[in-house]
Design an enzyme around this catalytic site. Sequence first.
Site, PDB file in Angstrom:
ATOM      1  N   CYS A 107      10.219   7.084   4.287  1.00 45.23           N
ATOM      2  CA  CYS A 107      11.138   6.108   3.700  1.00 45.23           C
ATOM      3  C   CYS A 107      11.819   6.771   2.511  1.00 45.23           C
ATOM      4  CB  CYS A 107      10.384   4.862   3.238  1.00 45.23           C
ATOM      5  SG  CYS A 107      11.473   3.597   2.529  1.00 45.23           S
ATOM      6  N   CYS A 136       3.981   2.940  -3.398  1.00 45.42           N
ATOM      7  CA  CYS A 136       3.877   2.920  -1.932  1.00 45.42           C
ATOM      8  C   CYS A 136       3.679   4.331  -1.409  1.00 45.42           C
ATOM      9  CB  CYS A 136       5.156   2.313  -1.360  1.00 45.42           C
ATOM     10  SG  CYS A 136       5.366   2.570   0.407  1.00 45.42           S
ATOM     11  N   GLU A 145       3.031   4.968  11.965  1.00 47.99           N
ATOM     12  CA  GLU A 145       1.865   4.115  12.180  1.00 47.99           C
ATOM     13  C   GLU A 145       2.268   2.725  12.626  1.00 47.99           C
ATOM     14  OE1 GLU A 145      -1.076   5.763   8.681  1.00 47.99           O
ATOM     15  OE2 GLU A 145       0.171   4.027   8.334  1.00 47.99           O
TER      16      GLU A 145
HETATM   17  N1  SAH Z   1      10.332  -1.129   3.275  1.00 41.36           N
HETATM   18  C1  SAH Z   1      10.083  -2.492   3.520  1.00 41.36           C
HETATM   19  C2  SAH Z   1       9.049  -2.752   4.590  1.00 41.36           C
HETATM   20  C3  SAH Z   1       7.834  -1.873   4.601  1.00 41.36           C
HETATM   21  S1  SAH Z   1       6.724  -2.043   3.271  1.00 41.36           S
HETATM   22  C4  SAH Z   1       9.738  -3.221   2.243  1.00 41.36           C
HETATM   23  O1  SAH Z   1       9.478  -2.555   1.246  1.00 41.36           O
HETATM   24  O2  SAH Z   1       9.787  -4.436   2.253  1.00 41.36           O
HETATM   25  C5  SAH Z   1       5.875  -3.559   3.634  1.00 41.36           C
HETATM   26  C6  SAH Z   1       5.325  -4.246   2.419  1.00 41.36           C
HETATM   27  O3  SAH Z   1       4.195  -3.541   1.879  1.00 41.36           O
HETATM   28  C7  SAH Z   1       6.346  -4.366   1.294  1.00 41.36           C
HETATM   29  O4  SAH Z   1       6.308  -5.666   0.740  1.00 41.36           O
HETATM   30  C8  SAH Z   1       5.808  -3.338   0.318  1.00 41.36           C
HETATM   31  O5  SAH Z   1       6.264  -3.591  -0.981  1.00 41.36           O
HETATM   32  C9  SAH Z   1       4.311  -3.481   0.475  1.00 41.36           C
HETATM   33  N2  SAH Z   1       3.556  -2.365  -0.066  1.00 41.36           N
HETATM   34  C10 SAH Z   1       3.889  -1.064  -0.067  1.00 41.36           C
HETATM   35  N3  SAH Z   1       2.921  -0.325  -0.653  1.00 41.36           N
HETATM   36  C11 SAH Z   1       1.957  -1.178  -1.042  1.00 41.36           C
HETATM   37  C12 SAH Z   1       0.703  -1.027  -1.726  1.00 41.36           C
HETATM   38  N4  SAH Z   1       0.281   0.185  -2.097  1.00 41.36           N
HETATM   39  N5  SAH Z   1      -0.025  -2.126  -1.964  1.00 41.36           N
HETATM   40  C13 SAH Z   1       0.403  -3.351  -1.577  1.00 41.36           C
HETATM   41  N6  SAH Z   1       1.574  -3.560  -0.921  1.00 41.36           N
HETATM   42  C14 SAH Z   1       2.355  -2.486  -0.676  1.00 41.36           C
HETATM   43 FE1  SF4 Z   2      10.022   2.194   1.416  1.00 42.76          FE
HETATM   44 FE2  SF4 Z   2       7.525   1.740   0.663  1.00 42.76          FE
HETATM   45 FE3  SF4 Z   2       9.554   0.940  -0.892  1.00 42.76          FE
HETATM   46 FE4  SF4 Z   2       9.086  -0.329   1.476  1.00 42.76          FE
HETATM   47  S1  SF4 Z   2       7.720  -0.265  -0.298  1.00 42.76           S
HETATM   48  S2  SF4 Z   2      11.066   0.381   0.654  1.00 42.76           S
HETATM   49  S3  SF4 Z   2       8.358   1.428   2.704  1.00 42.76           S
HETATM   50  S4  SF4 Z   2       9.039   3.076  -0.388  1.00 42.76           S
END
Ligand code: SAH
Ligand code: SF4
Length: 377
Positions: A115, A122, A95
């Site tokens: 991931c 997440c 996405e």
């Molecule tokens: N893997 C990387 C980048 C992708 S996630 C990382 O974790 O930083 C991008 C952001 O979205 C990260 O800060 C992650 O912690 C946040 N994120 C993931 N799932 C989420 C959720 N359900 N609610 C709010 N933020 C979320």
């Molecule tokens: Fe991976 Fe989601 Fe954790 Fe980012 S927040 S490292 S995308 S599992």
Amino acid sequence: MSRPPRHLADLELAERREAVAELGERAFRADQLSRHYFARYTDSPDEMTDLPAGVRTALVGELLPRLLTSEREQTCDDGATRKMLWRLHDGALVESVLMKYTDRVTMCVSSQAGCGMGCPFCATGQAGLTRNLSTAEIVAQVVAGERAIQADNPEGNISPTSTSRVSNVVFMGMGEPLANYKNVIGAVRRLSDPVPAGLGISQRSLTVSTVGLVPAIQRLTQEKLTARLAVSLHAPDDEARDELVPVNRRWKVAEVLAAAWDYAAATGRRISIEYALIRDINDQPWRADLLGELLSGHLVHVNLIPLNPTPGSKWTASRPGVQEEFVRRIADHGVAVTVRDTRGREIDGACGQLAAAVTGRAVGPARRSGTPLLPLA
Ligand code: SAH
Ligand code: SF4
């Protein structure tokens, strides 16, 4: 899982010239092709009228294979937010989200299909890793965003407003960018290289977000980039972070922050600390105080994200009063903090994160803006 086809965005300009020469064409054709892709965002032979007709199809076939096929597209916020779901050549799905503000356009891209980091809050983390994206597959998401902006403005009224092009890119879609290090660095370079080598987006407007892979952060510090680094902390203590971010069992909060401060020192860029507020899990006042203590005096900004609950999750966002208290306590330590508004929440059910975490100052009437609580230094 299989390797995506080679694309000119995987190559440096010099390598593209070699590739074109190997196909029996003059080297400058590589520059022409690159301009079509990086300045006009086209890979259609019909539009390449400066190239001899017979040459176009062959060159496009070899160097501009179609990498992304649109699977689904959704818009919300009166069209200001557009989520795109792409099918890759091997069927994997990723996405991206395009977000238009009055003063900028931010593209949120995926760096991996799935991931492997397994963060329990997440949606992407639940599915596991399918594969790394190639540099060109990452860049192609931004080019698709550029095309979408162009399509919204068919008259070609290229006014010099910032919304006529993608101005910011955040690696906050699916995947852990630093677990796909080489291809992500390639994408950072290709996005920021000037046309025709790349898209010519300022490196300072690119944000790499990481869960905290310490050796990779250290390596990134050596690259002499000026991109912004976001660290997804989510807890100031190892006990909570071990659960929320399983990779913390390998690299602890103190090590992650030390690596982040080295990055800030080497680049002069303020670190963005991402913190998803989860009701009764990481939103206690003492955790806000501890976070404030850890960050105080550093080149840093905290981005609080109300948790976007994933389907079936037992967790939910903090109560409003709790969130405000959390913000106030961090600010009391002299640390800049904003609550990120959640763009596109109504359309991000499938991923649960993409539009929820956007860096940069929140502005614009099309959304409820984030709340800068301290003047951003
Ligand atoms: N893997 C990387 C980048 C992708 S996630 C990382 O974790 O930083 C991008 C952001 O979205 C990260 O800060 C992650 O912690 C946040 N994120 C993931 N799932 C989420 C959720 N359900 N609610 C709010 N933020 C979320
Ligand atoms: Fe991976 Fe989601 Fe954790 Fe980012 S927040 S490292 S995308 S599992």
